[in-house]
Motif scaffolding. Structure first.
Motif, PDB file in Angstrom:
ATOM      1  N   ASP A  93     -23.536 134.531 -36.568  1.00  0.00           N
ATOM      2  CA  ASP A  93     -22.131 134.890 -36.828  1.00  0.00           C
ATOM      3  C   ASP A  93     -21.992 136.405 -37.012  1.00  0.00           C
ATOM      4  O   ASP A  93     -21.090 137.028 -36.453  1.00  0.00           O
ATOM      5  CB  ASP A  93     -21.611 134.179 -38.086  1.00  0.00           C
ATOM      6  N   ARG A  94     -22.901 136.973 -37.785  1.00  0.00           N
ATOM      7  CA  ARG A  94     -22.837 138.415 -38.041  1.00  0.00           C
ATOM      8  C   ARG A  94     -22.947 139.204 -36.745  1.00  0.00           C
ATOM      9  O   ARG A  94     -22.285 140.233 -36.565  1.00  0.00           O
ATOM     10  CB  ARG A  94     -23.969 138.822 -39.011  1.00  0.00           C
ATOM     11  N   ILE A  97     -22.507 136.221 -32.004  1.00  0.00           N
ATOM     12  CA  ILE A  97     -23.103 135.453 -30.908  1.00  0.00           C
ATOM     13  C   ILE A  97     -22.613 134.017 -31.025  1.00  0.00           C
ATOM     14  O   ILE A  97     -22.716 133.404 -32.097  1.00  0.00           O
ATOM     15  CB  ILE A  97     -24.636 135.559 -30.971  1.00  0.00           C
ATOM     16  N   ALA A  98     -22.072 133.502 -29.926  1.00  0.00           N
ATOM     17  CA  ALA A  98     -21.448 132.181 -29.966  1.00  0.00           C
ATOM     18  C   ALA A  98     -22.455 131.112 -30.369  1.00  0.00           C
ATOM     19  O   ALA A  98     -23.577 131.070 -29.867  1.00  0.00           O
ATOM     20  CB  ALA A  98     -20.856 131.867 -28.601  1.00  0.00           C
ATOM     21  N   THR A  99     -22.034 130.256 -31.287  1.00  0.00           N
ATOM     22  CA  THR A  99     -22.877 129.145 -31.746  1.00  0.00           C
ATOM     23  C   THR A  99     -21.937 128.008 -32.145  1.00  0.00           C
ATOM     24  O   THR A  99     -20.736 128.232 -32.302  1.00  0.00           O
ATOM     25  CB  THR A  99     -23.769 129.611 -32.925  1.00  0.00           C
ATOM     26  N   ALA A 100     -22.464 126.791 -32.285  1.00  0.00           N
ATOM     27  CA  ALA A 100     -21.591 125.680 -32.685  1.00  0.00           C
ATOM     28  C   ALA A 100     -20.967 126.002 -34.043  1.00  0.00           C
ATOM     29  O   ALA A 100     -21.684 126.402 -34.965  1.00  0.00           O
ATOM     30  CB  ALA A 100     -22.421 124.400 -32.775  1.00  0.00           C
ATOM     31  N   PRO A 101     -19.631 125.851 -34.188  1.00  0.00           N
ATOM     32  CA  PRO A 101     -19.006 126.076 -35.491  1.00  0.00           C
ATOM     33  C   PRO A 101     -19.721 125.249 -36.569  1.00  0.00           C
ATOM     34  O   PRO A 101     -20.138 124.115 -36.317  1.00  0.00           O
ATOM     35  CB  PRO A 101     -17.572 125.585 -35.274  1.00  0.00           C
ATOM     36  N   TRP A 102     -19.821 125.823 -37.760  1.00  0.00           N
ATOM     37  CA  TRP A 102     -20.676 125.203 -38.779  1.00  0.00           C
ATOM     38  C   TRP A 102     -20.215 125.605 -40.163  1.00  0.00           C
ATOM     39  O   TRP A 102     -19.433 126.537 -40.329  1.00  0.00           O
ATOM     40  CB  TRP A 102     -22.126 125.673 -38.582  1.00  0.00           C
ATOM     41  N   SER A 216     -31.509 139.633 -26.412  1.00  0.00           N
ATOM     42  CA  SER A 216     -31.876 141.036 -26.707  1.00  0.00           C
ATOM     43  C   SER A 216     -31.210 141.482 -27.993  1.00  0.00           C
ATOM     44  O   SER A 216     -31.839 142.121 -28.842  1.00  0.00           O
ATOM     45  CB  SER A 216     -31.413 141.993 -25.605  1.00  0.00           C
ATOM     46  N   THR A 217     -29.921 141.174 -28.126  1.00  0.00           N
ATOM     47  CA  THR A 217     -29.197 141.570 -29.339  1.00  0.00           C
ATOM     48  C   THR A 217     -29.894 141.018 -30.573  1.00  0.00           C
ATOM     49  O   THR A 217     -30.087 141.718 -31.575  1.00  0.00           O
ATOM     50  CB  THR A 217     -27.744 141.041 -29.276  1.00  0.00           C
ATOM     51  N   ILE A 218     -30.296 139.762 -30.499  1.00  0.00           N
ATOM     52  CA  ILE A 218     -30.941 139.111 -31.653  1.00  0.00           C
ATOM     53  C   ILE A 218     -32.292 139.774 -31.944  1.00  0.00           C
ATOM     54  O   ILE A 218     -32.590 140.163 -33.080  1.00  0.00           O
ATOM     55  CB  ILE A 218     -31.123 137.598 -31.378  1.00  0.00           C
ATOM     56  N   LEU A 240     -23.555 128.587 -25.927  1.00  0.00           N
ATOM     57  CA  LEU A 240     -23.547 128.584 -27.396  1.00  0.00           C
ATOM     58  C   LEU A 240     -24.996 128.495 -27.840  1.00  0.00           C
ATOM     59  O   LEU A 240     -25.725 127.602 -27.394  1.00  0.00           O
ATOM     60  CB  LEU A 240     -22.816 127.354 -27.944  1.00  0.00           C
ATOM     61  N   VAL A 241     -25.418 129.384 -28.725  1.00  0.00           N
ATOM     62  CA  VAL A 241     -26.802 129.295 -29.198  1.00  0.00           C
ATOM     63  C   VAL A 241     -26.935 128.087 -30.116  1.00  0.00           C
ATOM     64  O   VAL A 241     -26.168 127.940 -31.078  1.00  0.00           O
ATOM     65  CB  VAL A 241     -27.229 130.582 -29.937  1.00  0.00           C
TER      66      VAL A 241
END
Ligand code: ADP
Ligand code: MG
Length: 361
Positions: A93-94, A97-102, A216-218, A240-241
């Motif tokens: 989130d910070r 980077i798209a990920t399943a909402p949680w 790369s960003t991660i 989505l990661v």
């Protein structure tokens, strides 16, 4: 006497064994250390040796401390961060980077609140220790959903994603910050456990640069060194990661058959600061996980198939080996897969058919 630095691995499962195997031709000595049943003896680790891990978590013992407190333990602080889904998802989130909402599940969380925030299908995932779909619990709105006892404060809740398919990116970040990637892998799971992978289907090519930018960003943010895997859901043209693994990964096993440098060799090179050229993929390749099945010599009759047997006790649901196939000769590999179908149990039929369809695609 050999004064070259050694590579020590926290953990001596199949990943440690395959790191050792890949390092051997490079004349790099690897010691994969049993940290589940550690011996009482001090390990002869030298100050110049390098330490890595094949797993994100380990029990505390004199042995694991000796390794994890060594100044050359690469990525020391990253394992704990990624082993816990809460800081891992917070980091995504910070970094936007798209990920399943949680959300985090706390004492205040209830089922209806989760459904109104995340939708009808909510997947609870234990913060730590889950693997192969273990440590997960679905809450489905029409099914009298209940957060299991003792799961409050121990899990996150994710929106159930109706994804098109699952893909992963395996790549490396070197000490100088350079990142290099394999092509995307398409993965097929059954009950949360990886069954099949196939590398670089042409229809995923347009997502490659997007995926590389995400990983790369991660890795840059973490100042990570070594091989990392990023599991993703593909939803249309979006990725989505799902989760990150700070290590060599099951969905990268095909690189043993398809690439000049496998993911295991790549990680060894990164750890020992050896040269890493562009990654050359020689063949599109596929992998079949062997899960809870007994060793069968007939597998060795299959043309183009390369068996990796982990010498573990066979238990239901346990990964005990894998078979890689390079698929540049489609007819040959499909012939092998059709024969393999006759050698494996019923629940393998559909996943192998999936793989054959993908090879033909
Ligand atoms: P692990 O691999 O550590 O067991 P994952 O988070 O990768 O845990 O989940 C295992 C599998 O469960 C995924 O590969 C996917 O098939 C499924 N899954 C996980 N999260 C979701 C989600 N939010 N929505 C739908 N399916 C999911
Ligand atoms: Mg996973």
């Amino acid at each position: 006497m050999n004064n070259k630095p050694k590579l020590w691995v926290l953990g001596n499962g199949q990943l440690g064994a395959m790191l050792k195997q890949a390092a051997n031709p490079l004349a790099v000595d690897v010691e994969a250390v049993d940290i589940v049943n550690p011996s009482n003896e001090q390990l002869p680790i030298k100050p110049t040796d390098i330490i890595t891990a094949e797993r994100e978590m380990w029990p505390i013992s004199e042995t694991s401390k000796q390794l994890s407190e060594h100044p050359n333990f690469i990525n020391r602080d990253i394992f704990a961060l990624l082993a816990d889904r809460y800081p891992q998802k917070s980091m995504l989130d910070r970094l936007n980077i798209a990920t399943a909402p949680w959300q985090l599940v706390t004492d205040e969380t209830n089922e209806s609140g989760l459904h109104s925030a995340l939708g009808d299908n909510v997947l609870l995932k234990r913060r730590t220790g889950g693997y192969d779909g273990k440590g997960q619990h679905w809450l489905r709105i029409n099914d009298n959903p209940q957060i299991p006892d003792e799961w409050n404060n121990e899990c996150i809740a994710e929106q159930g994603i109706p994804f098109d398919e699952e893909v992963s990116l395996v790549g490396v970040r070197l000490k100088n910050g350079r990142c290099v990637f394999y092509p995307l892998t398409l993965n097929h799971h059954q009950n949360g456990i990886l069954m099949m992978s196939i590398s670089s289907p042409p229809r995923l090519e347009h997502l490659q640069s997007k995926a590389e930018a995400m990983l790369s960003t991660i890795m840059n943010d973490l100042d990570y060194v070594g091989v990392m895997a990023m599991e993703c859901f593909r939803v249309g043209d979006k990725l989505l990661v799902n989760e990150l693994a700070p290590r060599v990964h099951n969905s990268g096993h095909w690189t043993q058959a398809g690439c000049a440098i496998s993911q295991f060799e790549l990680h060894v090179r990164a750890m020992m600061e050896l040269p890493v050229p562009e990654l050359k993929v020689n063949f599109q390749s596929a992998m079949v996980n062997l899960i809870g099945v007994d060793y069968d010599e007939h597998w060795l009759e299959l043309p183009n198939a390369e068996l990796y047997w982990y010498r573990k006790e066979v238990r239901s649901g346990r990964k005990v080996g894998h078979i890689n196939l390079s698929v540049q000769d489609k007819d040959l590999s499909i012939g092998s897969l059709n024969k393999l179908k006759t050698m494996l149990p019923e629940h393998y039929q559909a996943p192998i058919d999936w793989l054959i369809t993908e090879i033909n695609a």
